[in-house]
Design a protein around this motif. Sequence first.
Motif, short mmCIF file in Angstrom:
data_model
loop_
_atom_site.label_atom_id
_atom_site.label_comp_id
_atom_site.label_asym_id
_atom_site.label_seq_id
_atom_site.Cartn_x
_atom_site.Cartn_y
_atom_site.Cartn_z
N UNK A 26 50.49 10.29 12.16
CA UNK A 26 50.31 9.25 11.16
C UNK A 26 49.28 9.68 10.12
N UNK A 27 48.23 10.39 10.55
CA UNK A 27 47.15 10.81 9.67
C UNK A 27 46.98 12.32 9.75
N UNK A 28 46.45 12.91 8.69
CA UNK A 28 46.34 14.36 8.64
C UNK A 28 45.38 14.92 9.68
N UNK A 29 44.48 14.11 10.20
CA UNK A 29 43.53 14.58 11.21
C UNK A 29 44.03 14.38 12.63
N UNK A 30 45.21 13.78 12.81
CA UNK A 30 45.78 13.58 14.14
C UNK A 30 46.22 14.91 14.74
N UNK A 31 46.41 14.90 16.05
CA UNK A 31 46.87 16.09 16.76
C UNK A 31 48.34 15.93 17.11
N UNK A 32 49.15 16.92 16.80
CA UNK A 32 50.58 16.91 17.11
C UNK A 32 50.78 17.14 18.60
#
Length: 50
Positions: A26-32
């Motif tokens: 959802x956010x660029x700092x999240x972990x895939x």
Amino acid sequence: MKKAFAVLFVLLSLGSATQAFAGNCQHSTDTASDGSICGGRSADSRPGGK
């Protein structure tokens, strides 16, 4: 008392399940799911993303 714990467990389980299936980026700092940082793959980095 046991029924209350059972209900609480089910609600917590459903909450984590919906987060898992809602998408990991959802956010660029999240972990895939593969452990990498989402970065430009995230929804908020794309046009029309959340």
